[in-house]
Enzyme design. Structure first.
Site, short mmCIF file in Angstrom:
data_model
loop_
_atom_site.label_atom_id
_atom_site.label_comp_id
_atom_site.label_asym_id
_atom_site.label_seq_id
_atom_site.Cartn_x
_atom_site.Cartn_y
_atom_site.Cartn_z
N ASP A 91 0.86 -1.18 0.00
CA ASP A 91 0.00 0.00 0.00
C ASP A 91 0.89 1.23 0.00
O ASP A 91 2.08 1.14 0.30
CB ASP A 91 -0.94 0.00 1.21
CG ASP A 91 -2.22 0.79 0.97
OD1 ASP A 91 -2.34 1.45 -0.09
OD2 ASP A 91 -3.11 0.76 1.84
N ASP A 92 0.30 2.36 -0.35
CA ASP A 92 1.08 3.59 -0.34
C ASP A 92 1.28 4.10 1.08
O ASP A 92 2.36 4.56 1.43
CB ASP A 92 0.43 4.66 -1.23
CG ASP A 92 -1.02 4.97 -0.87
OD1 ASP A 92 -1.61 4.27 -0.02
OD2 ASP A 92 -1.58 5.92 -1.45
N ASP A 95 -2.44 4.57 7.58
CA ASP A 95 -2.85 5.74 8.35
C ASP A 95 -3.34 5.30 9.73
O ASP A 95 -2.57 5.17 10.66
CB ASP A 95 -3.92 6.49 7.56
CG ASP A 95 -4.29 7.84 8.16
OD1 ASP A 95 -4.23 7.98 9.39
OD2 ASP A 95 -4.65 8.75 7.40
#
Length: 160
Positions: A91-92, A95
């Site tokens: 994933d980028d 969070d």
């Protein structure tokens, strides 16, 4: 709501993805990669190239609407990965960790890696490249466009 923003350029994203791939070389080889869409698709493509991995699947999880987080919803599973054995999840950004936790439940044997990690999500990822403050909204290159900004000298002087 974010109190600050961080812009990631294409060059920086590519450098960070290659750095992540370099770290992942000791964890492989991997049978395949699962990109968490949409943010994980471009980093996954770069990492797949660097690791010479041809099998790439996606899992689509919808969590955000603009900058508001909601309940995660899987709209497409990564069937090729099964329980994740021999697979790498990319994933980028991690969070809050909500999406990552859901994906890890579906593929508990996979290695989970991302480019950027906020404090709340760090415990959920195995490997990441850059720490990001929790209150920072990351603007990725696919989210932004270059804009012309006039020189300071062209603006009217402010009277005191």
């Amino acid at each position: 709501m974010a109190t600050s923003y961080a812009t990631v350029t294409w060059d920086q994203l590519h450098r960070d993805a290659r750095q992540l791939a370099s770290t992942l070389m000791t964890r492989g080889p991997f049978r395949g990669i699962v990109a968490i869409t949409r943010g994980g698709m471009i980093p996954a493509a770069i990492i797949a190239r660097e690791l010479d991995c041809r099998l790439i699947d996606t899992i689509s999880v919808v969590t955000y609407d603009e900058e508001k987080m909601g309940e995660p919803n899987v709209i497409k599973n990564a069937d090729a990965a099964g329980d994740g054995e021999g697979f790498l999840i990319i994933d980028d950004l991690v969070d809050s960790g909500v999406t990552a936790q859901l994906v890890r439940k579906l593929m508990p044997k996979a290695v989970f890696a991302c480019l950027y990690a906020k404090p709340s999500g760090r415990p959920v990822t195995d490997i990441f490249v850059v720490k990001v403050p929790q209150d920072t909204w990351v603007l990725f290159p696919w989210d932004t466009a270059p804009l012309f900004i006039p020189p300071l000298a062209s603006k009217p002087a402010v009277k005191a």
